[in-house]
Design a protein around this motif. Sequence first.
Motif, PDB file in Angstrom:
ATOM      1  N   GLU A  44       0.830  -1.211   0.000  1.00  0.00           N
ATOM      2  CA  GLU A  44       0.000   0.000   0.000  1.00  0.00           C
ATOM      3  C   GLU A  44       0.865   1.262   0.000  1.00  0.00           C
ATOM      4  O   GLU A  44       0.557   2.258  -0.656  1.00  0.00           O
ATOM      5  CB  GLU A  44      -0.912   0.004   1.236  1.00  0.00           C
ATOM      6  N   MET A  45       1.946   1.178   0.767  1.00  0.00           N
ATOM      7  CA  MET A  45       2.831   2.345   0.836  1.00  0.00           C
ATOM      8  C   MET A  45       3.411   2.651  -0.538  1.00  0.00           C
ATOM      9  O   MET A  45       3.540   3.822  -0.924  1.00  0.00           O
ATOM     10  CB  MET A  45       3.968   2.075   1.815  1.00  0.00           C
ATOM     11  N   ALA A  46       3.758   1.606  -1.280  1.00  0.00           N
ATOM     12  CA  ALA A  46       4.309   1.819  -2.623  1.00  0.00           C
ATOM     13  C   ALA A  46       3.317   2.603  -3.473  1.00  0.00           C
ATOM     14  O   ALA A  46       3.696   3.500  -4.226  1.00  0.00           O
ATOM     15  CB  ALA A  46       4.631   0.482  -3.272  1.00  0.00           C
ATOM     16  N   GLU A  47       2.027   2.273  -3.315  1.00  0.00           N
ATOM     17  CA  GLU A  47       1.024   2.986  -4.104  1.00  0.00           C
ATOM     18  C   GLU A  47       0.804   4.411  -3.597  1.00  0.00           C
ATOM     19  O   GLU A  47       0.630   5.339  -4.381  1.00  0.00           O
ATOM     20  CB  GLU A  47      -0.288   2.190  -4.108  1.00  0.00           C
ATOM     21  N   LEU A  48       0.798   4.562  -2.277  1.00  0.00           N
ATOM     22  CA  LEU A  48       0.659   5.914  -1.715  1.00  0.00           C
ATOM     23  C   LEU A  48       1.803   6.796  -2.197  1.00  0.00           C
ATOM     24  O   LEU A  48       1.631   7.996  -2.436  1.00  0.00           O
ATOM     25  CB  LEU A  48       0.661   5.866  -0.176  1.00  0.00           C
ATOM     26  N   GLU A  49       2.974   6.166  -2.349  1.00  0.00           N
ATOM     27  CA  GLU A  49       4.107   6.956  -2.827  1.00  0.00           C
ATOM     28  C   GLU A  49       3.900   7.338  -4.291  1.00  0.00           C
ATOM     29  O   GLU A  49       4.178   8.469  -4.687  1.00  0.00           O
ATOM     30  CB  GLU A  49       5.407   6.170  -2.669  1.00  0.00           C
ATOM     31  N   LYS A  50       3.382   6.371  -5.079  1.00  0.00           N
ATOM     32  CA  LYS A  50       3.186   6.627  -6.507  1.00  0.00           C
ATOM     33  C   LYS A  50       2.291   7.848  -6.724  1.00  0.00           C
ATOM     34  O   LYS A  50       2.522   8.645  -7.615  1.00  0.00           O
ATOM     35  CB  LYS A  50       2.580   5.378  -7.176  1.00  0.00           C
ATOM     36  N   VAL A  51       1.248   8.005  -5.896  1.00  0.00           N
ATOM     37  CA  VAL A  51       0.353   9.153  -6.059  1.00  0.00           C
ATOM     38  C   VAL A  51       0.805  10.376  -5.254  1.00  0.00           C
ATOM     39  O   VAL A  51       0.112  11.390  -5.236  1.00  0.00           O
ATOM     40  CB  VAL A  51      -1.105   8.793  -5.702  1.00  0.00           C
ATOM     41  N   GLY A  52       1.966  10.270  -4.611  1.00  0.00           N
ATOM     42  CA  GLY A  52       2.581  11.486  -4.075  1.00  0.00           C
ATOM     43  C   GLY A  52       2.216  11.884  -2.666  1.00  0.00           C
ATOM     44  O   GLY A  52       2.512  12.992  -2.240  1.00  0.00           O
ATOM     45  N   TYR A  53       1.605  10.996  -1.898  1.00  0.00           N
ATOM     46  CA  TYR A  53       1.255  11.375  -0.534  1.00  0.00           C
ATOM     47  C   TYR A  53       2.404  11.177   0.450  1.00  0.00           C
ATOM     48  O   TYR A  53       2.433  11.779   1.512  1.00  0.00           O
ATOM     49  CB  TYR A  53       0.026  10.590  -0.056  1.00  0.00           C
ATOM     50  N   ILE A  54       3.298  10.264   0.092  1.00  0.00           N
ATOM     51  CA  ILE A  54       4.458  10.042   0.960  1.00  0.00           C
ATOM     52  C   ILE A  54       5.712   9.963   0.096  1.00  0.00           C
ATOM     53  O   ILE A  54       5.632   9.832  -1.124  1.00  0.00           O
ATOM     54  CB  ILE A  54       4.308   8.759   1.807  1.00  0.00           C
ATOM     55  N   GLU A  55       6.856  10.051   0.742  1.00  0.00           N
ATOM     56  CA  GLU A  55       8.119  10.088   0.014  1.00  0.00           C
ATOM     57  C   GLU A  55       9.168   9.238   0.706  1.00  0.00           C
ATOM     58  O   GLU A  55       9.090   8.997   1.908  1.00  0.00           O
ATOM     59  CB  GLU A  55       8.636  11.533  -0.042  1.00  0.00           C
ATOM     60  N   LYS A  56      10.143   8.803  -0.084  1.00  0.00           N
ATOM     61  CA  LYS A  56      11.295   8.090   0.472  1.00  0.00           C
ATOM     62  C   LYS A  56      12.515   8.977   0.365  1.00  0.00           C
ATOM     63  O   LYS A  56      12.650   9.756  -0.564  1.00  0.00           O
ATOM     64  CB  LYS A  56      11.563   6.813  -0.333  1.00  0.00           C
ATOM     65  N   GLN A  57      13.421   8.838   1.311  1.00  0.00           N
ATOM     66  CA  GLN A  57      14.641   9.627   1.217  1.00  0.00           C
ATOM     67  C   GLN A  57      15.719   8.863   0.460  1.00  0.00           C
ATOM     68  O   GLN A  57      16.598   9.442  -0.157  1.00  0.00           O
ATOM     69  CB  GLN A  57      15.126  10.009   2.624  1.00  0.00           C
ATOM     70  N   HIS A  58      15.669   7.556   0.497  1.00  0.00           N
ATOM     71  CA  HIS A  58      16.574   6.704  -0.296  1.00  0.00           C
ATOM     72  C   HIS A  58      15.932   5.328  -0.403  1.00  0.00           C
ATOM     73  O   HIS A  58      14.940   5.041   0.289  1.00  0.00           O
ATOM     74  CB  HIS A  58      17.963   6.627   0.323  1.00  0.00           C
ATOM     75  N   THR A  59      16.505   4.477  -1.258  1.00  0.00           N
ATOM     76  CA  THR A  59      15.863   3.197  -1.583  1.00  0.00           C
ATOM     77  C   THR A  59      15.337   2.428  -0.387  1.00  0.00           C
ATOM     78  O   THR A  59      14.223   1.916  -0.414  1.00  0.00           O
ATOM     79  CB  THR A  59      16.845   2.273  -2.340  1.00  0.00           C
ATOM     80  N   SER A  60      16.159   2.323   0.622  1.00  0.00           N
ATOM     81  CA  SER A  60      15.752   1.454   1.718  1.00  0.00           C
ATOM     82  C   SER A  60      15.269   2.213   2.951  1.00  0.00           C
ATOM     83  O   SER A  60      15.328   1.699   4.052  1.00  0.00           O
ATOM     84  CB  SER A  60      16.914   0.539   2.109  1.00  0.00           C
ATOM     85  N   SER A  61      14.820   3.417   2.751  1.00  0.00           N
ATOM     86  CA  SER A  61      14.402   4.184   3.930  1.00  0.00           C
ATOM     87  C   SER A  61      12.898   4.070   4.160  1.00  0.00           C
ATOM     88  O   SER A  61      12.145   3.709   3.258  1.00  0.00           O
ATOM     89  CB  SER A  61      14.768   5.658   3.752  1.00  0.00           C
ATOM     90  N   GLY A  62      12.474   4.400   5.342  1.00  0.00           N
ATOM     91  CA  GLY A  62      11.049   4.490   5.633  1.00  0.00           C
ATOM     92  C   GLY A  62      10.438   5.688   4.917  1.00  0.00           C
ATOM     93  O   GLY A  62      11.133   6.450   4.255  1.00  0.00           O
ATOM     94  N   ARG A  63       9.136   5.859   5.053  1.00  0.00           N
ATOM     95  CA  ARG A  63       8.447   6.927   4.328  1.00  0.00           C
ATOM     96  C   ARG A  63       8.196   8.134   5.217  1.00  0.00           C
ATOM     97  O   ARG A  63       8.022   8.021   6.432  1.00  0.00           O
ATOM     98  CB  ARG A  63       7.109   6.431   3.787  1.00  0.00           C
ATOM     99  N   VAL A  64       8.137   9.265   4.546  1.00  0.00           N
ATOM    100  CA  VAL A  64       7.887  10.544   5.196  1.00  0.00           C
ATOM    101  C   VAL A  64       6.720  11.201   4.453  1.00  0.00           C
ATOM    102  O   VAL A  64       6.666  11.114   3.234  1.00  0.00           O
ATOM    103  CB  VAL A  64       9.164  11.410   5.101  1.00  0.00           C
TER     104      VAL A  64
END
Lengths: 333, 333
Positions: A44-64
């Motif tokens: 789900e997080m991967a999809e939330l990121e795709k639509v721009g609600y959350i972001e990663k700081q680097h490949t293996s980081s948690g979301r912000v």
Amino acid sequence: MDDRKKKILQAIIEEYINTAEPVSSGSIVNKYGLKLSSATIRNEMAELEKVGYIEKQHTSSGRVPSAKGYRLYVDELLNDNNISLEEIKYIKSKLETRVNEIEELTKITTSTISEITHYTTLAIGPKTNLQNIEDIKFIRLGTRMLMGVILTDSGIVKETMIKFDEDINDEQVETLNFIFNNKLKGKPLEEIDKPLEKYIFSHMNYSLKVIKPIMEQLNKAINDESKIYLEGANKAFDLPEFKSLDMAKNFINVIDQKEIVADLLNTGFANDINVYIGNENENDQLKDFSIITFKHKYKNKDLGTIGIIGPTRMDYSKVISVMKYISKKLNGE
Amino acid sequence: MDDRKKKILQAIIEEYINTAEPVSSGSIVNKYGLKLSSATIRNEMAELEKVGYIEKQHTSSGRVPSAKGYRLYVDELLNDNNISLEEIKYIKSKLETRVNEIEELTKITTSTISEITHYTTLAIGPKTNLQNIEDIKFIRLGTRMLMGVILTDSGIVKETMIKFDEDINDEQVETLNFIFNNKLKGKPLEEIDKPLEKYIFSHMNYSLKVIKPIMEQLNKAINDESKIYLEGANKAFDLPEFKSLDMAKNFINVIDQKEIVADLLNTGFANDINVYIGNENENDQLKDFSIITFKHKYKNKDLGTIGIIGPTRMDYSKVISVMKYISKKLNGE
DNA sequence: TTTAGCAATTAATCTGTTTGACTGCTAAAC
DNA sequence: GTTTAGCAGTCAAACAGATTAATTGCTAAA
């Protein structure tokens, strides 16, 4: 955006607000009522990121959360009644202090908000030029000095000192009081202007030496950038985002510049709590901060604007709840 | 302490003030008129360190002035006329602004000092309770509100709003003005006190409802902690010592606390420029800062105190020179 | 559709090494 | 006696490599 995605987004944002650390899929399992494995949350997080609600700081980081994420949270997800009985009690006791001036009320409200939210709180008086003059008086101090005092219908008092090169007598003061009140009572402040100067000059036989400084000072007083109140500037430095020196420097820079503060307080709608998140702020210097403002009123009379400023990772729920309560309370339940 | 040692100490301090880096023996050879090899300077430095004027951070580091070193520098070595013609011109133009209130003059002076020295500048009004009342007047605003205005012999104006539960008429205001002026003109501010309340109460037939709030508010107005002026808080953050987050946090903490600022401005002697270096400050929170204050006067009337605050590595020479000049200028050449 | 399990990725931490800036001291020069 | 050149010793800062721990995305099974 189905319901589950929103729940997960809310969990991420609230966890991030609490911990100030990027949020991993594992860290919210079994919290916030989510009965899902970390793998599912990851999907789900991967999809939330795709639509721009959350972001990663680097490949293996948690979301912000992104600004867009916070925006959804503020508009749809947060609890705007996040205020305890103790807090209500405390606010009540503070606001019930008997005050003689609007200024005092603003001061008290500002410091109360700062105390309860732990954020830096700013306030500015109302735009006066639209207010109406309820009373305007001059008072002689010593022989060559007048104090001009204007009371507006909102209860705001503006005063100014006027110095002269010649003596002023009581009779002159009385005439001034009479003329100014007759001519201006009930009118908006901005009417104090050139036309009046000519009127006085033609209807009284005072020298221009007397009238000029009066008009100058009155105009100065009403156009004066309102005073800015600031509480809890040091509170920001307890937040982890201010470990970054750049952030700290920017922050001090912003709250040190009266024009920026005045600007940010003067935008926004009258009957709302206004939230500006990060890059939603027009001013570039504010793009790392969030600002929440509301116009405080007393019996529907504008008393100015109060706002808090902090990092984008801000406890929107608490701040908005407190502001809502105070706003309601000030405006008479 | 022979002359050469003092010269070397001065060189070390000035180099350190300029560069903010520990000063090596080599770096001051051929500067500051020292015609000595680095080896000789090294020997002298070892002795200066032994008597505590300079310090090392580790075995092979350059030297840094101690508080004791700065103290000697401030007392004996610095140039207190370190001010350029352009600066003098600028200050003159600023101070010649026509002002109607002491407050304005304080504001202008404070910001001018901050602009020229690049340090954070603070100011506080004079202790009012020793000043004498030159004029005291009440003015009615609307039907149930009075403004009380006190002019002191230093030209300071104190005003306060007084609200009543019953209407006030012009006759009452006139009597009040008459009595207060008769009873208090020329007296020190602190005379406004209980005895007067009884006097008025027995000589006029106003209800206590009217007199109580008047006395309360007047007393509040004169005992009010004077307003604190602050200019250039952000300037500190350009200095390398504020790269340390602790230092930055401490700094904001200090200037955010009105009591600390009031305290530091209220110590010090009337006719001097007062310098407090690092641990010479009584308050522990100030031990990493230096503070330089002076009471500014206009025709020998106390207008309050202005001070700058910065790291112990401060350009004492520039600050003291500027303050000296301004102090002289304000007091009428 | 959900989940367990696992390789891949990356920042943060640790460890050891090198570099450069000084000092203090010694012995020679003035 | 004072000054200075020269050099060994010291230490922080910079650098480089190795290790660790957290977390992801993906695959395949449940």
